[in-house]
Design an enzyme around this catalytic site. Structure first.
Site, PDB file in Angstrom:
ATOM      1  N   TYR A 168       8.685  10.707  -4.223  1.00  0.00           N
ATOM      2  CA  TYR A 168       8.309   9.285  -4.229  1.00  0.00           C
ATOM      3  C   TYR A 168       9.503   8.428  -3.802  1.00  0.00           C
ATOM      4  CZ  TYR A 168       7.377   4.672  -6.181  1.00  0.00           C
ATOM      5  OH  TYR A 168       7.253   3.325  -6.357  1.00  0.00           O
ATOM      6  N   ASP A 214      11.985  12.861 -13.475  1.00  0.00           N
ATOM      7  CA  ASP A 214      12.358  11.683 -14.273  1.00  0.00           C
ATOM      8  C   ASP A 214      13.863  11.614 -14.514  1.00  0.00           C
ATOM      9  OD1 ASP A 214      10.221  10.047 -14.872  1.00  0.00           O
ATOM     10  OD2 ASP A 214       9.684  11.103 -16.718  1.00  0.00           O
ATOM     11  N   ARG A 246      13.855   2.757 -19.417  1.00  0.00           N
ATOM     12  CA  ARG A 246      13.423   2.090 -18.185  1.00  0.00           C
ATOM     13  C   ARG A 246      13.510   0.576 -18.369  1.00  0.00           C
ATOM     14  NH1 ARG A 246      13.971   6.465 -16.823  1.00  0.00           N
ATOM     15  NH2 ARG A 246      12.569   7.947 -15.815  1.00  0.00           N
ATOM     16  N   PHE A 260      11.784  -2.074 -10.626  1.00  0.00           N
ATOM     17  CA  PHE A 260      11.930  -1.179 -11.762  1.00  0.00           C
ATOM     18  C   PHE A 260      10.506  -0.993 -12.317  1.00  0.00           C
ATOM     19  CE2 PHE A 260      16.454  -0.203 -12.042  1.00  0.00           C
ATOM     20  CZ  PHE A 260      16.833  -0.837 -10.880  1.00  0.00           C
ATOM     21  N   ALA A 293       0.829  -1.201   0.000  1.00  0.00           N
ATOM     22  CA  ALA A 293       0.000   0.000   0.000  1.00  0.00           C
ATOM     23  C   ALA A 293       0.866   1.255   0.000  1.00  0.00           C
ATOM     24  CB  ALA A 293      -0.916  -0.003   1.224  1.00  0.00           C
ATOM     25  N   HIS A 351       0.739   5.640 -16.203  1.00  0.00           N
ATOM     26  CA  HIS A 351       1.875   4.812 -16.609  1.00  0.00           C
ATOM     27  C   HIS A 351       1.906   4.593 -18.116  1.00  0.00           C
ATOM     28  CE1 HIS A 351       1.601   3.798 -12.257  1.00  0.00           C
ATOM     29  NE2 HIS A 351       2.877   4.090 -12.391  1.00  0.00           N
ATOM     30  N   LEU A 352       3.120   4.452 -18.613  1.00  0.00           N
ATOM     31  CA  LEU A 352       3.336   4.478 -20.059  1.00  0.00           C
ATOM     32  C   LEU A 352       2.577   3.379 -20.808  1.00  0.00           C
ATOM     33  CD1 LEU A 352       4.803   5.665 -22.506  1.00  0.00           C
ATOM     34  CD2 LEU A 352       6.681   4.072 -22.024  1.00  0.00           C
ATOM     35  N   LYS A 391      10.240   6.213  -0.112  1.00  0.00           N
ATOM     36  CA  LYS A 391      10.557   4.780  -0.083  1.00  0.00           C
ATOM     37  C   LYS A 391      11.914   4.548   0.588  1.00  0.00           C
ATOM     38  CE  LYS A 391       6.934   3.055  -2.234  1.00  0.00           C
ATOM     39  NZ  LYS A 391       6.118   1.929  -1.756  1.00  0.00           N
TER      40      LYS A 391
HETATM   41  N1  UDP Z   1       6.055   8.446 -20.009  1.00  0.00           N
HETATM   42  C1  UDP Z   1       5.768   9.184 -21.154  1.00  0.00           C
HETATM   43  N2  UDP Z   1       4.457   9.488 -21.413  1.00  0.00           N
HETATM   44  C2  UDP Z   1       3.423   9.086 -20.609  1.00  0.00           C
HETATM   45  C3  UDP Z   1       3.733   8.332 -19.444  1.00  0.00           C
HETATM   46  C4  UDP Z   1       5.058   8.028 -19.172  1.00  0.00           C
HETATM   47  O1  UDP Z   1       6.655   9.556 -21.905  1.00  0.00           O
HETATM   48  O2  UDP Z   1       2.268   9.421 -20.891  1.00  0.00           O
HETATM   49  C5  UDP Z   1       7.460   8.092 -19.719  1.00  0.00           C
HETATM   50  C6  UDP Z   1       7.959   8.603 -18.370  1.00  0.00           C
HETATM   51  O3  UDP Z   1       8.485   9.903 -18.500  1.00  0.00           O
HETATM   52  C7  UDP Z   1       9.028   7.574 -18.033  1.00  0.00           C
HETATM   53  C8  UDP Z   1       8.493   6.274 -18.681  1.00  0.00           C
HETATM   54  O4  UDP Z   1       7.536   6.699 -19.648  1.00  0.00           O
HETATM   55  O5  UDP Z   1      10.245   7.893 -18.660  1.00  0.00           O
HETATM   56  C9  UDP Z   1       7.831   5.356 -17.692  1.00  0.00           C
HETATM   57  O6  UDP Z   1       6.922   6.124 -16.932  1.00  0.00           O
HETATM   58  P1  UDP Z   1       5.855   5.475 -15.962  1.00  0.00           P
HETATM   59  O7  UDP Z   1       5.019   6.591 -15.427  1.00  0.00           O
HETATM   60  O8  UDP Z   1       5.162   4.357 -16.678  1.00  0.00           O
HETATM   61  O9  UDP Z   1       6.708   4.779 -14.821  1.00  0.00           O
HETATM   62  P2  UDP Z   1       7.817   5.412 -13.816  1.00  0.00           P
HETATM   63  O10 UDP Z   1       9.136   5.266 -14.542  1.00  0.00           O
HETATM   64  O11 UDP Z   1       7.451   6.814 -13.537  1.00  0.00           O
HETATM   65  O12 UDP Z   1       7.727   4.538 -12.628  1.00  0.00           O
END
Ligand code: UDP
Length: 327
Positions: free
Chosen positions: A140, A283, A220, A168, A73, A188-189, A144
């Site tokens: 964030y 980022d 990533r 990751f 959580a 998320h992407l 953690k």
């Molecule tokens: N990202 C992006 N466009 C989006 C969402 C994410 O370009 O609409 C990029 C973000 O900047 C990162 C990668 O995708 O480099 C993964 O982002 P996500 O939010 O999925 O996971 P995080 O790395 O933040 O845990």
């Protein structure tokens, strides 16, 4: 084992619950349903609605007696944490303090904690091994890391055994598409890219194409959620009371945002239009794991090695649940 799982109705938590149940463990989920979904909890796991900010609810939930707690959580969005840091300190640090107080009182001595590669900030080398300096660049990751310190100090002071698993990028869905990723709002992407393929969004915005990476977009390490679940199972069954360890859990391979989008085009057959936007605050350019220690420790290796296969599993979930658990 009898295992209490906080956040067990969330994305990673629900896949871990499914794996624990399949392995015969007696699981109770404790989740406030702020972001979780009760339908994501695999029977016969028990479900308790409760909030980590409520010490009485925690004490009641822990009263039956547990061999271990898995703590998923918490808040997980890098961008939001930059805008709302106190929400993250309260949700991730203060609430974990409550949980640790309660499990100490209840006599639980094993905890698996969802940590993150964000504790490393902009790593001084790649791939990221456990010994690199911890220097988070967003709240964030900072929250953690504070919890990792609390676990280390709790091991020394009152004998808690813990394993912090630094994920990751978790992605994918259960092979039978029975559970998957459903966040509101989605940030998320991979889910966003698949929502474009479903026609729910016009395009995906790429957050920056001027990073010092091969194609300029962020890199990533995308690890399938079922591979994460397997690591959790092995962690919870091997923790020694009085020890605090932290492991980096990834595949060891990085993909850029543009590579992920291209892989999703291949899987879905959709053109997935792209708009290049500004960088997202918080980022780092590149994050991928050195998984040597987790592999040795658990005699484990990730099974989902092919990014297209990982995205295909997420695509099956999104196609069968276009509105997530409301479908
Ligand atoms: N990202 C992006 N466009 C989006 C969402 C994410 O370009 O609409 C990029 C973000 O900047 C990162 C990668 O995708 O480099 C993964 O982002 P996500 O939010 O999925 O996971 P995080 O790395 O933040 O845990």
């Amino acid at each position: 084992m009898r295992i209490l799982v906080t956040g067990g109705a969330g994305y990673v938590g629900s896949h871990c619950v499914r794996r624990l149940v399949a392995d015969g463990h007696a699981v109770t989920v404790f989740d406030n349903l702020e972001y979780g979904h009760q339908q994501a909890v695999t029977p016969p796991a028990e479900f308790v609605v409760g909030d980590l900010s409520d010490p009485d609810a925690l004490a009641r939930a822990l009263a039956p007696g547990f061999d271990a707690v898995m703590h998923f959580a918490g808040y997980t969005n890098v961008g939001e944490s930059v805008a709302e840091p106190l929400k993250y300190y309260r949700g991730n640090v203060t609430n974990t303090t409550n949980l640790l107080d309660a499990i100490r009182t209840a006599g639980v001595r094993r905890l698996v904690f969802s940590s993150t590669c964000a504790v490393f900030g902009v790593p001084e080398r790649l791939p990221i091994s456990e010994d690199l300096p911890k220097a988070p660049i967003n709240p964030y990751g900072a929250t953690k890391l504070v919890v990792e310190w609390m676990l280390r100090d709790s091991a020394a002071s009152w004998g808690l055994g813990s394993m912090a698993l630094r994920y990751f990028n978790a992605c994918g869905a259960a092979e039978d598409a029975s559970i998957g990723e459903d966040h509101t709002p989605e940030t998320h992407l991979i889910p966003i890219v698949l929502q474009v393929a479903l026609g729910q969004r016009p395009h995906v915005q790429v957050f920056g194409n001027d990073y010092p990476t091969p194609d300029g977009s962020c890199v990533r390490d995308y690890i399938h959620v079922d591979d994460l679940a397997e690591v959790h199972l092995r962690a919870v069954t091997s923790i020694e009371p009085g020890t605090a360890d932290a492991l980096n859990v990834g595949t060891g391979r990085g993909y850029s945002v543009l590579e992920v989008i291209q892989a999703a085009r291949d899987v879905t057959g959709h053109s997935i239009p792209v708009v290049i936007g500004p960088r997202r605050p918080g980022d780092p350019p590149s994050l991928y794991a050195d998984p040597t220690r987790v592999r040795q420790r658990f005699n484990w290796r990730h099974q989902h090695d092919d990014l297209r296969g990982v995205i295909a599993s997420a695509w099956r979930w999104h196609q069968s649940h276009p509105r997530g658990y409301r479908s």
